[in-house]
Structure formats: C-alpha cells, structure tokens
Design an enzyme around this catalytic site. Structure first.
Site, PDB file in Angstrom:
ATOM      1  N   ARG A 102       0.839  -1.209   0.000  1.00 13.71           N
ATOM      2  CA  ARG A 102       0.000   0.000   0.000  1.00 13.71           C
ATOM      3  C   ARG A 102       0.868   1.252   0.000  1.00 13.71           C
ATOM      4  O   ARG A 102       0.531   2.261  -0.603  1.00 13.71           O
ATOM      5  CB  ARG A 102      -0.917  -0.006   1.222  1.00 13.71           C
ATOM      6  N   ASP A 162      -8.896  -4.683   8.641  1.00 11.68           N
ATOM      7  CA  ASP A 162      -8.021  -5.747   9.163  1.00 11.68           C
ATOM      8  C   ASP A 162      -8.738  -6.477  10.306  1.00 11.68           C
ATOM      9  O   ASP A 162      -8.687  -7.701  10.420  1.00 11.68           O
ATOM     10  CB  ASP A 162      -6.700  -5.156   9.673  1.00 11.68           C
ATOM     11  N   ARG A 165     -11.440  -8.687   8.916  1.00  8.68           N
ATOM     12  CA  ARG A 165     -10.889  -9.908   8.305  1.00  8.68           C
ATOM     13  C   ARG A 165     -10.459 -10.905   9.374  1.00  8.68           C
ATOM     14  O   ARG A 165     -10.690 -12.103   9.257  1.00  8.68           O
ATOM     15  CB  ARG A 165      -9.680  -9.534   7.421  1.00  8.68           C
ATOM     16  N   HIS A 189      -2.811   0.123   8.781  1.00 12.99           N
ATOM     17  CA  HIS A 189      -3.612  -0.733   7.907  1.00 12.99           C
ATOM     18  C   HIS A 189      -2.627  -1.336   6.922  1.00 12.99           C
ATOM     19  O   HIS A 189      -2.203  -0.697   5.970  1.00 12.99           O
ATOM     20  CB  HIS A 189      -4.673   0.096   7.163  1.00 12.99           C
TER      21      HIS A 189
HETATM   22  N1  LIG Z   1      -8.462   1.675   3.381  1.00 11.68           N
HETATM   23  C1  LIG Z   1      -8.800   0.483   2.938  1.00 11.68           C
HETATM   24  O1  LIG Z   1      -9.012  -0.445   3.743  1.00 11.68           O
HETATM   25  C2  LIG Z   1      -8.942   0.277   1.463  1.00 11.68           C
HETATM   26  C3  LIG Z   1      -9.515  -0.902   0.938  1.00 11.68           C
HETATM   27  C4  LIG Z   1      -9.617  -1.030  -0.436  1.00 11.68           C
HETATM   28  C5  LIG Z   1      -9.128  -0.044  -1.272  1.00 11.68           C
HETATM   29  N2  LIG Z   1      -8.576   1.070  -0.734  1.00 11.68           N
HETATM   30  C6  LIG Z   1      -8.033   2.148  -1.566  1.00 11.68           C
HETATM   31  O2  LIG Z   1      -9.090   2.912  -2.105  1.00 11.68           O
HETATM   32  C7  LIG Z   1      -8.621   3.589  -3.277  1.00 11.68           C
HETATM   33  C8  LIG Z   1      -9.614   3.410  -4.415  1.00 11.68           C
HETATM   34  O3  LIG Z   1      -9.638   2.065  -4.817  1.00 11.68           O
HETATM   35  P1  LIG Z   1     -10.604   1.602  -6.033  1.00 11.68           P
HETATM   36  O4  LIG Z   1     -10.489   0.140  -6.131  1.00 11.68           O
HETATM   37  O5  LIG Z   1     -11.934   2.248  -5.861  1.00 11.68           O
HETATM   38  O6  LIG Z   1      -9.860   2.295  -7.264  1.00 11.68           O
HETATM   39  P2  LIG Z   1     -10.533   2.674  -8.674  1.00 11.68           P
HETATM   40  O7  LIG Z   1      -9.404   2.784  -9.644  1.00 11.68           O
HETATM   41  O8  LIG Z   1     -11.633   1.729  -8.984  1.00 11.68           O
HETATM   42  O9  LIG Z   1     -11.172   4.112  -8.411  1.00 11.68           O
HETATM   43  C9  LIG Z   1     -10.411   5.234  -8.151  1.00 11.68           C
HETATM   44  C10 LIG Z   1     -11.209   6.435  -8.605  1.00 11.68           C
HETATM   45  O10 LIG Z   1     -10.517   7.621  -8.207  1.00 11.68           O
HETATM   46  C11 LIG Z   1     -10.759   8.580  -9.216  1.00 11.68           C
HETATM   47  N3  LIG Z   1      -9.796   9.681  -9.136  1.00 11.68           N
HETATM   48  C12 LIG Z   1      -8.477   9.683  -9.463  1.00 11.68           C
HETATM   49  N4  LIG Z   1      -7.951  10.912  -9.246  1.00 11.68           N
HETATM   50  C13 LIG Z   1      -8.948  11.695  -8.780  1.00 11.68           C
HETATM   51  C14 LIG Z   1      -9.026  13.051  -8.386  1.00 11.68           C
HETATM   52  N5  LIG Z   1      -7.960  13.859  -8.438  1.00 11.68           N
HETATM   53  N6  LIG Z   1     -10.223  13.515  -7.961  1.00 11.68           N
HETATM   54  C15 LIG Z   1     -11.307  12.733  -7.909  1.00 11.68           C
HETATM   55  N7  LIG Z   1     -11.297  11.422  -8.282  1.00 11.68           N
HETATM   56  C16 LIG Z   1     -10.126  10.919  -8.702  1.00 11.68           C
HETATM   57  C17 LIG Z   1     -10.620   7.778 -10.510  1.00 11.68           C
HETATM   58  O11 LIG Z   1     -11.184   8.454 -11.627  1.00 11.68           O
HETATM   59  C18 LIG Z   1     -11.384   6.509 -10.128  1.00 11.68           C
HETATM   60  O12 LIG Z   1     -12.751   6.602 -10.459  1.00 11.68           O
HETATM   61  C19 LIG Z   1      -7.234   3.006  -3.564  1.00 11.68           C
HETATM   62  O13 LIG Z   1      -6.237   3.867  -3.068  1.00 11.68           O
HETATM   63  C20 LIG Z   1      -7.251   1.708  -2.783  1.00 11.68           C
HETATM   64  O14 LIG Z   1      -5.950   1.264  -2.445  1.00 11.68           O
HETATM   65  C21 LIG Z   1      -8.484   1.264   0.614  1.00 11.68           C
END
Ligand SMILES: NC(=O)c1ccc[n+]([C@@H]2O[C@H](COP(=O)([O-])OP(=O)(O)OC[C@H]3O[C@@H](n4cnc5c(N)ncnc54)[C@H](O)[C@@H]3O)[C@@H](O)[C@H]2O)c1
Length: 318
Positions: A102, A162, A165, A189
């Site tokens: 990450r 976490d 899970r 995380h």
């Molecule tokens: N915290 C957690 O437990 C957890 C769990 C899963 C995923 N995530 C994180 O969540 C994030 C999103 O994952 P995802 O699978 O939805 O990705 P994704 O690629 O499906 O979606 C990301 C979105 O962000 C948008 N985006 C990019 N730059 C932008 C900006 N400047 N302004 C507005 N929108 C913008 C993109 O257009 C896209 O629609 C990732 O960083 C991922 O690692 C976190």
C-alpha cells in the site's frame, strides 16, 4: 465536471438532513455508495470524480434502484455541490496490484489528495472527513495536515478492515457468528497492523490460542487483501461495509468504539502520526481515544508501525 441532478421526488431539505459526499467513484467509492443507499445511511449522496462522466453514469445507475428503497437524493457533481455535507468519504486514487504494498501508492495518491483537499477545504470545512484511499494512515495524516481541520474531524478507515478480516477468520475457525468475535487491531492498515491477541473475546469471554496457531491465522489476515486482488483485481465490499459502519457512527452520533486511524500523538508515547487506535466515534468524528493498557508485544508493535509510517512521509511536503 458539470452537476447532474437525478430527479428524486423529495421535497425541500429538512432538518436533520444527512448529506454524504463520496470523492472517487471507482470500485470502493461505489461499493460505499451502494451500501449506504441500501442501509439508508443518508438522505443525499453526492458523487465526485475526476472522471465526471463516470460519476454521472454511476449516479444514474444507482438512481435506477431508488424505487426499491427509501427516498434518497443521488447526484454527481463538482465540489460546489459538496457544500453542507456532514461527511465526506475520500476514496479517490490508484489502487495497488497483488504484489504491491500500500505504501508504494503514496507518491501518486498524495498528489491526488492534495488536489482534493484544496477543493474540499472551501466547501466542507464543517464536515467529518473519512479517508479510505491508500496508504490510508499516511493519507489521513496529510488530509489533516493540509486541510488544517481539527484532528477530530479527519479520520481514516484504518484497521477496521483488518479487524473485520481477523474476526471473520476467527469466527470460521470456531464455527460461530463473526459478530460474536471481538478482536481489535491497532497500528497500520497493512503489514504493521497490531493484533491485540490479549483482548480477543468470543461472546464476551476471553479466548486464547497457542502462538503458532496465532501466527498462522494472522498470516492469513495479512495476505487477505492480496488474495482478493489476485482473484478479482480489487477489494471493495469488505471496506464498503466498514466505511458504512464508520459513517453510521458519525451521522447517528453513536459513540461507537472501533479502531480507526487518528492522530496518535499523546498516546503510547507516539509522535505526530496517524495510525489506528481504539476510538469513540460520534458526530464530531473521533470524540476520544480509548487508552487501553497494552502488553509489551503490542506496545512495541505500535512503535514499529509509527516508525514505518513516519518514514514513509519522507519526500512528501508537509
Ligand atoms: N483503506 C482500505 O481499507 C482500502 C480498501 C480497499 C481499497 N482502498 C483504496 O481505495 C482507493 C480506491 O480504490 P478503487 O479500487 O476504488 O480504485 P478505482 O481505480 O476503482 O477508483 C479510483 C477512482 O478515483 C478517481 N480519481 C483519481 N484521481 C482523482 C481526483 N484527483 N479527484 C477525484 N477522483 C479521482 C478515478 O477516476 C477513479 O474513479 C485506492 O487507493 C485503494 O488502495 C483502501
């Protein structure tokens, strides 16, 4: 990004109106939106994405399910439409590959976050900001630092996933409902998450496991995200349910206790770092940290997590 208002059949905004903004309408953002719609968490959802067409399409798609649920206003729009929200959920940014950490996302996602913070500051200074984008602890730290918001108002989803899970795996192992298992996780995380083995309870009763068994099970928790990404490319449902739980605690002023990423300074000798501690969550965001005693292993786990997270910030302008 033009605003797209989906007809909703609702009258004027009433007192107690719950408005949630989701920035980033990818897999995670839309799983959050759907969960909140199904659980009737909000009266209004505003979807924002750098790809305005995508956000508009998602809003339309979700709106087509409205006849089957309670009234909800769903629309895509620009940051101006975010004004007046109680909660903003930030899920924008790149996601990791199956073999990527990450923390490797930091540079790219920090640049995206800076842009988002700049836009949100003007319209959402009163809201609680829930950061989900990875690496979530460092992103939460910068959301707090760059926004200038009080620390209570910037909260990361942290180790909620976490914990979920771990509880799911423990429950499967024991053949009981996941909701009967309490197994808090603090720290990062990610790889430096700190499972509180000394605090695991099943149906309220303390529960112990031999150390080799603990290690086997915790190894599975650490690999859980990669297991999902390898098979379907991203994780979304577990995190969405976790975010919905957190947003519910904020909007409902519920004083729910859960591990979330918050400013850890002043607890367990930690410095200026965001990581997960047990916290009480209410309308203010993180209302207070629950300063539970930790054993040596847990305490030193937190110190290691803090070091890793502080080091990760090197090269990113505060
Ligand atoms: N915290 C957690 O437990 C957890 C769990 C899963 C995923 N995530 C994180 O969540 C994030 C999103 O994952 P995802 O699978 O939805 O990705 P994704 O690629 O499906 O979606 C990301 C979105 O962000 C948008 N985006 C990019 N730059 C932008 C900006 N400047 N302004 C507005 N929108 C913008 C993109 O257009 C896209 O629609 C990732 O960083 C991922 O690692 C976190």
């Amino acid at each position: 990004m033009g605003g797209l208002l989906i007809p909703h059949g609702l009258g004027a905004v009433s007192q107690g109106w719950r408005k949630v903004v989701i920035v980033g309408t990818g897999q995670v953002g839309m799983a959050c939106a759907l969960t909140m719609a199904v659980r009737q968490r909000a009266d209004e959802l505003v979807l924002i994405d750098a790809d305005g067409q995508r956000a508009a399409g998602e809003a339309l798609d979700l709106s087509h399910g409205l006849p089957f649920g309670e009234p909800l206003r769903v629309r895509a729009g620009g940051y101006a439409e975010a004004a007046g929200a109680q909660v903003v959920v930030i899920t924008a940014g790149a996601r990791r590959g199956a073999d990527e950490s990450r923390l490797a996302l930091l540079k790219k996602n920090a640049a995206i976050l800076r842009e988002i913070v700049g836009a949100l500051q003007a319209v959402c200074g009163e809201a609680v900001w829930v950061v989900v984008s990875n690496p979530v602890d460092v992103m939460s730290y910068y959301a707090w630092k760059w926004s200038g918001l009080p620390k209570e108002k910037v909260v990361g989803s942290g180790t909620l996933l976490d914990m979920a899970r771990w509880q799911t795996l423990l429950a499967q192992e024991l053949g009981v409902a996941a909701s009967s298992v309490h197994a808090p996780v603090l720290g990062e995380h990610g790889d430096k998450a700190v499972p509180l083995w000394s605090r695991v309870t099943v149906g309220g009763a303390p529960w112990e496991m031999p150390i080799p068994e603990q290690e086997r099970l915790w190894g599975q928790v650490l690999r859980a995200g990669q297991e999902v990404i390898r098979r379907k490319g991203s994780t979304s449902y577990g995190i969405a349910l976790a975010v919905d739980y957190l947003v519910g605690a904020i909007l409902g002023h519920q004083e729910r206790v859960m591990p979330v990423s918050c400013l850890a300074q002043g607890y367990y000798d930690l410095g200026e770092v965001y990581l997960s501690l047990l916290a009480v969550v209410n309308r203010q965001g993180v209302s207070r940290v629950v300063n539970i005693p930790l054993n040596d292993r847990e305490y030193s786990g937190l110190q290691t997590a803090a070091q890793v997270l502080q080091q990760a910030r090197i090269g990113i302008e505060a």
